[in-house]
Design an enzyme around this catalytic site. Structure first.
Site, short mmCIF file in Angstrom:
data_model
loop_
_atom_site.label_atom_id
_atom_site.label_comp_id
_atom_site.label_asym_id
_atom_site.label_seq_id
_atom_site.Cartn_x
_atom_site.Cartn_y
_atom_site.Cartn_z
N SER A 115 -2.22 -5.10 -3.41
CA SER A 115 -1.58 -6.22 -2.73
C SER A 115 -0.08 -5.99 -2.61
O SER A 115 0.53 -5.34 -3.47
CB SER A 115 -1.83 -7.48 -3.56
OG SER A 115 -0.97 -8.51 -3.17
N LYS A 161 -2.99 -6.28 -10.58
CA LYS A 161 -2.97 -5.33 -9.46
C LYS A 161 -2.13 -4.10 -9.83
O LYS A 161 -2.54 -2.96 -9.61
CB LYS A 161 -2.39 -6.00 -8.20
CG LYS A 161 -3.33 -7.02 -7.57
CD LYS A 161 -4.57 -6.35 -7.00
CE LYS A 161 -5.69 -7.33 -6.72
NZ LYS A 161 -7.01 -6.76 -6.58
N TYR A 173 -1.95 -12.38 -12.17
CA TYR A 173 -2.73 -11.79 -11.06
C TYR A 173 -2.04 -10.52 -10.56
O TYR A 173 -2.64 -9.45 -10.46
CB TYR A 173 -2.88 -12.79 -9.90
CG TYR A 173 -3.36 -12.10 -8.63
CD1 TYR A 173 -4.66 -11.63 -8.52
CD2 TYR A 173 -2.49 -11.89 -7.55
CE1 TYR A 173 -5.09 -10.97 -7.37
CE2 TYR A 173 -2.91 -11.24 -6.40
CZ TYR A 173 -4.21 -10.78 -6.32
OH TYR A 173 -4.62 -10.12 -5.18
#
Ligand code: NAD
Ligand code: UDP
Length: 339
Positions: A124, A152, A148
């Site tokens: 991302s 990643k 989050y």
């Protein structure tokens, strides 16, 4: 070619299934349906008139993965499965670390056992943190601000470390900018649980009457109209980016990183305005305070993917708004939640 798609019943995975099936690639999906419905795959099959092999289960389940690889012929894995809500990741960080890290580690272990060496990972633009300048190229410094995002970046680091000792693998890290929109058929699209966190699903739910008005998080950013700017990429373009990335799953391609974005940023007000015009609908909104953790602007330099993958986003903001509304208006309550 046969590919295993983890999380393939989800928003981006289901759209990618279509592009792969259209290329006559055999698709096997493993998904625990924690944030999706089997109906998405039924609809993919009806759109393409092709079959998908579906296994309901968790990617962290080693025995289940072994049973999939044992049946043979998996040429590569596209790893979409993961939890993806930034706000929720602050509330239940351990579940995010467990799900998002252990799924990757387990997959890599089982792939090694079965000598499957081709791996594409859903990363991302969040790994760029608050960029010092724009547009963002793949070599920008990386930083993250929430669990989050950290999953990643940690997954990327795991893959970089792993590749150092396994340089006969082919690994592609795809850094998505803001995936939006839906398949033009209106049959599959984004179906968030509860109140959407993201801008466009929120707008479509206001339009369909499920939510009262849009809250715009701040109009005092250093941008032309004061609202935040993002690089919104049509999910079909994004799905095609995965098909293009398959070129890198060739022996000796190594570890490659690509931004998948359009290269153009739009503000929140531009999105509201375009959605209203294209669909002839009025979206009520109010300006509220900034959302914690948000940055002013973020957009990609996608030229590396343009050149090396021969891929370019072709859909514009109007297409995005039309297709998002087509999906929402035809499926006001999303997919049915039962299998
Ligand atoms: P999604 O929630 O629609 O799809 C993820 C799928 O993974 C869901 O179907 C879910 O049921 C499944 N899943 C989750 N954990 C699992 C597990 N342990 N085992 C099996 N299945 C599991 O999300 P999406 O928008 O399609 O995102 C796909 C990937 O792309 C995710 O990794 C996400 O973090 C990443 N990504 C998404 C965005 C975005 O804005 N949508 C942006 C950048 C990156
Ligand atoms: N946004 C907003 N209201 C919402 C959701 C988002 O004003 O209900 C804004 C947000 O502040 C950001 C942009 O819309 O400037 C895109 O937000 P989204 O959550 O979709 O993507 P991300 O912030 O993760 O890039």
């Amino acid at each position: 070619m046969k590919l295993l798609l983890t999380g393939g019943a989800g928003y981006i995975g289901s759209h990618t299934c279509i592009e792969l099936l259209n290329l006559d690639i055999d698709v096997v999906v493993i998904d625990n349906l924690s944030n999706s419905s089997y109906h998405s795959l039924e609809r993919v099959q009806s759109i393409t008139d092709k079959n998908i092999t579906f296994i309901e289960g968790d990617v962290r389940d080693k025995e289940l993965l072994r049973s999939i690889f044992r049946q043979g012929d998996i040429d590569g894995v596209i790893h979409f499965a993961g939890l993806k809500a930034v706000g929720e990741s602050n509330e239940i960080p351990l579940q995010y670390y467990d799900n998002n890290l252990n799924s990757t580690i387990t997959l890599l272990q089982i792939m090694e056992e079965y000598d499957c060496r081709n791996f594409i990972f859903s990363s991302s633009a969040t790994v760029y943190g608050n960029p010092e300048k724009l547009p963002i190229t793949e070599d920008f410094p990386l930083s993250v601000t929430n669990p989050y995002g950290r999953t990643k970046l940690m997954n990327e680091d795991i893959l970089r470390d792993f590749y150092k000792v396994k340089n006969n693998w082919n690994i592609v890290l795809l850094r998505y900018f803001n995936p939006v929109g839906a398949h033009p058929s209106g049959l599959i699209g984004e179906d968030p649980n509860g109140i959407p966190n993201n801008l466009l699903p929120y707008i479509t739910q206001v339009a369909v009457g499920k939510l009262g008005k849009l809250n715009i998080f701040g109009d005092d950013y250093d941008t032309p109209d004061g609202t935040g700017i993002r690089d919104y990429i049509h999910v079909v373009d994004l799905a095609k980016g995965h098909a293009a990335a398959l070129q890198k799953l060739k022996i000796g391609s190594g570890l490659n990183i690509f931004n998948l974005g359009t290269g153009r940023g739009y503000s929140v007000l531009e999105m509201v305005d375009t959605f209203s015009k294209v669909n002839n609908l009025k979206i009520d909104y109010q300006i509220v305070s900034r959302r914690e953790g948000d940055i002013a602007s973020c957009y990609a330099d996608p030229s590396k993917a343009n050149k090396e993958l021969n891929w370019k986003a072709i859909y514009g903001l109007e297409d995005i708004c039309r297709d998002a509304w087509n999906w929402q208006s035809n499926n006001p309550n999303g997919y049915k939640k039962t299998r």
